[in-house]
Design a protein around this motif. Structure first.
Motif, PDB file in Angstrom:
ATOM      1  N   PHE A   1     116.246 -84.855  97.430  1.00  0.00           N
ATOM      2  CA  PHE A   1     115.193 -83.651  97.443  1.00  0.00           C
ATOM      3  C   PHE A   1     114.485 -83.856  98.713  1.00  0.00           C
ATOM      4  N   LYS A   2     114.468 -85.109  99.408  1.00  0.00           N
ATOM      5  CA  LYS A   2     113.936 -85.301 100.759  1.00  0.00           C
ATOM      6  C   LYS A   2     114.779 -84.344 101.914  1.00  0.00           C
ATOM      7  N   ASP A   3     116.131 -84.488 101.832  1.00  0.00           N
ATOM      8  CA  ASP A   3     117.023 -83.628 102.492  1.00  0.00           C
ATOM      9  C   ASP A   3     116.760 -82.110 102.308  1.00  0.00           C
ATOM     10  N   LEU A   4     116.645 -81.847 101.151  1.00  0.00           N
ATOM     11  CA  LEU A   4     116.321 -80.410 100.903  1.00  0.00           C
ATOM     12  C   LEU A   4     115.084 -79.837 101.181  1.00  0.00           C
ATOM     13  N   THR A   5     114.101 -80.620 101.312  1.00  0.00           N
ATOM     14  CA  THR A   5     112.807 -80.251 101.796  1.00  0.00           C
ATOM     15  C   THR A   5     112.442 -80.242 103.320  1.00  0.00           C
ATOM     16  N   ALA A   6     113.340 -81.063 103.975  1.00  0.00           N
ATOM     17  CA  ALA A   6     113.297 -81.317 105.278  1.00  0.00           C
ATOM     18  C   ALA A   6     113.231 -80.073 106.041  1.00  0.00           C
ATOM     19  N   PRO A   7     113.920 -79.025 106.088  1.00  0.00           N
ATOM     20  CA  PRO A   7     113.824 -77.954 106.906  1.00  0.00           C
ATOM     21  C   PRO A   7     112.333 -76.996 106.711  1.00  0.00           C
ATOM     22  N   VAL A   8     111.792 -77.403 105.410  1.00  0.00           N
ATOM     23  CA  VAL A   8     110.671 -76.543 105.305  1.00  0.00           C
ATOM     24  C   VAL A   8     109.495 -77.554 105.740  1.00  0.00           C
ATOM     25  N   PHE A   9     109.415 -78.880 105.625  1.00  0.00           N
ATOM     26  CA  PHE A   9     108.480 -79.729 106.148  1.00  0.00           C
ATOM     27  C   PHE A   9     108.369 -79.685 107.808  1.00  0.00           C
ATOM     28  N   ALA A  10     109.645 -79.466 108.099  1.00  0.00           N
ATOM     29  CA  ALA A  10     109.892 -79.560 109.805  1.00  0.00           C
ATOM     30  C   ALA A  10     108.973 -78.580 110.263  1.00  0.00           C
ATOM     31  N   ILE A  11     108.765 -77.378 109.437  1.00  0.00           N
ATOM     32  CA  ILE A  11     107.922 -76.123 110.120  1.00  0.00           C
ATOM     33  C   ILE A  11     106.469 -76.696 110.631  1.00  0.00           C
ATOM     34  N   VAL A  12     106.016 -77.809 109.657  1.00  0.00           N
ATOM     35  CA  VAL A  12     104.756 -78.418 110.156  1.00  0.00           C
ATOM     36  C   VAL A  12     104.708 -79.482 110.860  1.00  0.00           C
ATOM     37  N   GLY A  13     105.857 -79.979 111.384  1.00  0.00           N
ATOM     38  CA  GLY A  13     106.112 -81.045 112.078  1.00  0.00           C
ATOM     39  C   GLY A  13     106.122 -82.238 111.071  1.00  0.00           C
ATOM     40  N   LYS A  14     106.590 -82.378 109.855  1.00  0.00           N
ATOM     41  CA  LYS A  14     106.690 -83.383 109.143  1.00  0.00           C
ATOM     42  C   LYS A  14     108.233 -83.614 108.697  1.00  0.00           C
ATOM     43  N   GLU A  15     108.320 -85.042 108.156  1.00  0.00           N
ATOM     44  CA  GLU A  15     109.618 -85.470 107.485  1.00  0.00           C
ATOM     45  C   GLU A  15     109.780 -84.641 106.130  1.00  0.00           C
ATOM     46  N   GLY A  16     110.991 -84.717 105.568  1.00  0.00           N
ATOM     47  CA  GLY A  16     111.253 -84.262 104.159  1.00  0.00           C
ATOM     48  C   GLY A  16     110.464 -85.283 103.358  1.00  0.00           C
ATOM     49  N   MET A  17     110.185 -84.896 102.166  1.00  0.00           N
ATOM     50  CA  MET A  17     109.678 -85.531 101.154  1.00  0.00           C
ATOM     51  C   MET A  17     110.432 -85.505  99.749  1.00  0.00           C
ATOM     52  N   ASN A  18     110.199 -86.808  99.012  1.00  0.00           N
ATOM     53  CA  ASN A  18     110.967 -86.487  97.818  1.00  0.00           C
ATOM     54  C   ASN A  18     109.975 -85.777  96.953  1.00  0.00           C
ATOM     55  N   TRP A  19     110.208 -85.592  95.546  1.00  0.00           N
ATOM     56  CA  TRP A  19     109.762 -84.646  94.725  1.00  0.00           C
ATOM     57  C   TRP A  19     108.343 -85.209  94.530  1.00  0.00           C
ATOM     58  N   PHE A  20     108.157 -86.364  94.292  1.00  0.00           N
ATOM     59  CA  PHE A  20     106.696 -87.316  94.164  1.00  0.00           C
ATOM     60  C   PHE A  20     105.817 -86.856  95.361  1.00  0.00           C
ATOM     61  N   ASP A  21     105.973 -87.251  96.531  1.00  0.00           N
ATOM     62  CA  ASP A  21     105.305 -86.820  97.791  1.00  0.00           C
ATOM     63  C   ASP A  21     104.957 -85.342  97.991  1.00  0.00           C
TER      64      ASP A  21
END
Ligand code: TRP
Length: 470
Positions: free
Chosen positions: A370-390
């Motif tokens: 999930f972290k890898d999956l969300t990485a591109p989205v969070f990258a927009i706001v300068g953050k690393e990918g996060m797991n479901w919980f985070d």
């Protein structure tokens, strides 16, 4: 014919229940470690300012809306502002409540697991390094995470089914004094430790060289989360408050109790960590790794450890009760469900919604994947990918709650009629009738609070970083 709406048995019952909502993992788990990461005293001072200037005005606004409408979130906005978009603020709260409770229950489940570990002798007298490793084991243990999550949700649901007076108020009337008692015992013990002086200096010694823009915004964000603002919890609890009860002193007491518990928790945690040479800036692992490791070395460690995690579970329970109450009250008020129906159906739904959070450590799909999956989205706001919980925590704490808080502040300070607002604040309250105080509250709520919320949101979304300002 509609049944008479439930009410608190007493003003004290309301204060304890609302303080129970406010006092939670945010006080015992988050406040101490955020203080540790932000250099101590200066952060504490900013936090106290944020509570008084931002948290307290919103809390009064939230309770005010609820008591005026005598309805839960969505219905309250609908009845005070018919045919408008304001009920969306209520909706936001219901959704935030489901999301927060789904992962809050997982962390509360960890606390239950640590009660079990303490009682089974795995902590007191054990090798501190091995005790630290226990958390890593729990984090990936799918069965334990799901099991404790289920246990915690069931306990929460059973209490909420009991209703406002017999469930929520009665539980708070037992759990909150018990929490204070255990906290006080631990504080007295912490005072005898060699690290106590160092801890006091750390928590209250203000060193302004450590204050940055980020410290200010962290303090603001924490003041908001810790008082349970922005999702209609205080609004819903306020809707069960009688017009004879003083809203102003209630809000003051709730904020004071919440702040007291946060400070007490720090005064318990830091002496223990300092005495055992642990770095206070160690972060989120403070409660579930460093504290147990310290308990392992303490004389009577098993007992202190049990008491500490019992205290943490109680704090979490009174908060989760309010989260479920907000969600259930919507279906009871708005859809005509019975309380039992609403609690069982929603409790089950929220349990399922929390399954991916419970599995975030042990499953590839909800964890690293999930972290890898969300990485591109969070990258927009300068953050690393996060797991479901985070991801859930991030969305709720940084977007839903501030948006809800903004809506509540704007509604009570701008949309509501001046005469109705004045009358509602003054009802049953001596302080509420003092003109200067009323005006100060209103001005804060009109200008400073919205500005503060928007700034915190932009910061949390990484916008300042994006623009190179921080
Ligand atoms: N105040 C709770 C805590 O400190 C967490 C929380 C945030 C909360 N928003 C809430 C609890 C809304 C209940 C309702 O841990």
């Amino acid at each position: 014919m509609a049944a008479k709406r439930a009410q608190w048995g007493s003003k004290l019952g309301f204060i304890l229940a609302a303080a129970g909502s406010a006092v939670g993992l945010g006080n015992v788990w988050k406040f101490p470690y955020v203080t540790g990461q932000n250099g101590g005293g200066a952060f504490v001072l900013l936090y106290l300012l944020a509570i008084v200037l931002v948290g307290l005005p919103i809390m009064m606004g939230e309770i005010l809306i609820g008591r005026m409408a005598q309805k839960s979130t969505v219905s309250a906005f609908r009845s005070l502002a018919p045919k408008s978009a304001w009920p969306l603020v209520g909706w936001l709260g219901v959704i935030a409540g489901m999301i927060i409770l789904s992962y809050y229950s997982v962390v509360a489940g960890w606390s239950l697991h640590y009660i079990y570990l303490s009682l089974s002798g795995a902590i007191g007298g054990a090798d501190p390094e091995a005790v630290k490793e226990l958390f890593g084991g729990l984090y990936v243990d799918t069965t334990a995470n799901l099991g404790w999550h289920a246990v915690f949700m069931v306990v929460t649901a059973v209490i909420v089914i009991g209703g406002v007076q017999q469930g929520v108020e009665r539980a708070a009337t037992f759990l909150m004094p018990a929490l204070f008692l255990m906290m006080t015992a631990m504080l007295v013990y912490a005072m005898t430790l060699p690290g106590f002086g160092e801890a006091v200096d750390f928590i209250f010694g203000v060193r302004f060289d450590q204050v940055t823009g980020a410290t200010v915004l962290e303090a603001l964000g924490q003041s908001f989360f810790t008082l349970s603002l922005g999702m209609g919890a205080m609004l819903t609890y306020g809707s069960y408050l009688s017009k004879q009860d003083d809203l102003v002193t209630s809000a003051l007491s709730i904020s004071a109790l919440d702040t007291a518990v946060a400070l007490m928790a720090s005064l318990v945690l830091f002496p223990i960590t300092f005495s055992y040479g642990i770095d206070p800036a160690d972060g989120p692992g403070l409660v579930f790794q460093n504290m147990p490791a310290a308990f392992a070395q303490l004389p009577g460690g098993a007992l202190w450890s049990t008491a500490f995690f019992l205290l943490l579970s109680f704090a979490a329970l009174t908060s989760s009760i309010s989260l479920l109450e907000v969600v259930a009250a919507y279906f009871i008020d708005e859809r005509g469900w019975t309380r039992r129906q609403a609690v069982i159906v929603l409790g089950a739904f929220i349990f399922v919604l929390g399954v991916p959070s419970a599995l975030s450590g042990g499953s590839q799909a909800f964890g690293a994947g999930f972290k890898d999956l969300t990485a591109p989205v969070f990258a927009i706001v300068g953050k690393e990918g996060m797991n479901w919980f985070d991801t859930f925590d991030y969305i709720a704490s940084n977007m839903l709650l501030p948006l809800g808080g903004l809506g509540i502040a704007l509604f009570s300070a701008w949309r509501m009629g001046e005469r109705a607002r004045r009358a509602e604040i003054a009802a049953g309250s001596t302080l509420g009738k003092i003109e200067a105080l009323y005006l100060a509250w209103l001005q804060l709520l009109r200008y400073l609070v919205p500005l503060a919320i928007v700034t915190v949101m932009l910061y949390a979304l990484g916008i300042f970083k994006l623009l190179g300002l921080i």
